[in-house]
Design a protein around this motif. Structure first.
Motif, PDB file in Angstrom:
ATOM      1  N   UNK A   1       0.815  -1.173   0.000  1.00 29.66           N
ATOM      2  CA  UNK A   1       0.000   0.000   0.000  1.00 29.66           C
ATOM      3  C   UNK A   1       0.872   1.255   0.000  1.00 29.66           C
ATOM      4  N   UNK A   2       1.850   1.340   0.876  1.00 36.71           N
ATOM      5  CA  UNK A   2       2.646   2.563   0.960  1.00 36.71           C
ATOM      6  C   UNK A   2       3.425   2.816  -0.327  1.00 36.71           C
ATOM      7  N   UNK A   3       3.911   1.770  -0.961  1.00 39.51           N
ATOM      8  CA  UNK A   3       4.640   1.935  -2.223  1.00 39.51           C
ATOM      9  C   UNK A   3       3.721   2.520  -3.286  1.00 39.51           C
ATOM     10  N   UNK A   4       2.504   2.007  -3.381  1.00 37.56           N
ATOM     11  CA  UNK A   4       1.554   2.511  -4.374  1.00 37.56           C
ATOM     12  C   UNK A   4       1.243   3.989  -4.146  1.00 37.56           C
ATOM     13  N   UNK A  10      -1.720   5.310  -7.039  1.00 37.35           N
ATOM     14  CA  UNK A  10      -3.103   5.505  -6.593  1.00 37.35           C
ATOM     15  C   UNK A  10      -3.236   6.932  -6.057  1.00 37.35           C
ATOM     16  N   UNK A  11      -4.469   7.441  -6.052  1.00 40.83           N
ATOM     17  CA  UNK A  11      -4.711   8.808  -5.591  1.00 40.83           C
ATOM     18  C   UNK A  11      -5.067   8.883  -4.120  1.00 40.83           C
ATOM     19  N   UNK A  12      -5.409   7.756  -3.525  1.00 37.25           N
ATOM     20  CA  UNK A  12      -5.802   7.785  -2.124  1.00 37.25           C
ATOM     21  C   UNK A  12      -6.085   6.400  -1.607  1.00 37.25           C
ATOM     22  N   UNK A  13      -6.776   6.380  -0.475  1.00 32.81           N
ATOM     23  CA  UNK A  13      -6.979   5.140   0.252  1.00 32.81           C
ATOM     24  C   UNK A  13      -8.395   5.099   0.810  1.00 32.81           C
ATOM     25  N   UNK A  36      -1.049  13.192   4.128  1.00 37.10           N
ATOM     26  CA  UNK A  36      -1.185  14.579   3.678  1.00 37.10           C
ATOM     27  C   UNK A  36       0.090  15.061   2.980  1.00 37.10           C
ATOM     28  N   UNK A  37       1.243  14.621   3.471  1.00 40.59           N
ATOM     29  CA  UNK A  37       2.504  15.033   2.843  1.00 40.59           C
ATOM     30  C   UNK A  37       2.611  14.513   1.422  1.00 40.59           C
ATOM     31  N   UNK A  38       1.895  13.436   1.132  1.00 43.53           N
ATOM     32  CA  UNK A  38       1.864  12.876  -0.222  1.00 43.53           C
ATOM     33  C   UNK A  38       0.737  13.481  -1.057  1.00 43.53           C
ATOM     34  N   UNK A  39      -0.079  14.331  -0.421  1.00 46.38           N
ATOM     35  CA  UNK A  39      -1.250  14.949  -1.067  1.00 46.38           C
ATOM     36  C   UNK A  39      -2.218  13.874  -1.569  1.00 46.38           C
ATOM     37  N   UNK A  40      -2.496  12.897  -0.715  1.00 50.26           N
ATOM     38  CA  UNK A  40      -3.427  11.815  -1.033  1.00 50.26           C
ATOM     39  C   UNK A  40      -4.653  11.923  -0.137  1.00 50.26           C
TER      40      UNK A  40
END
Length: 64
Positions: A1-4, A10-13, A36-40
């Protein structure tokens, strides 16, 4: 998940609850900050008004 998430695959979770991802309030806060730091985005399916923390964090400067 974190790699994606990190690799913009992916745009979010979507998850049942933040507690399914992070156990303690501190871990939950750290997870939300990291996301948030990834803007997801994150959407929790089983959390309602009883959750005192927001499911999403607005990121300044993030592109829409």
């Amino acid at each position: 998940m974190s790699r994606l998430l990190r690799e913009d695959q992916v745009d979010g979770l979507i998850a049942p609850s933040v507690r399914d991802i992070a156990n303690t309030p501190r871990q939950q806060t750290e997870f939300r900050a990291w996301l948030a730091s990834l803007a997801k985005f994150v959407n929790y399916l089983n959390e309602g008004d009883e959750n005192p923390m927001p499911a999403a964090i607005e990121v300044e400067g993030a592109e829409a």
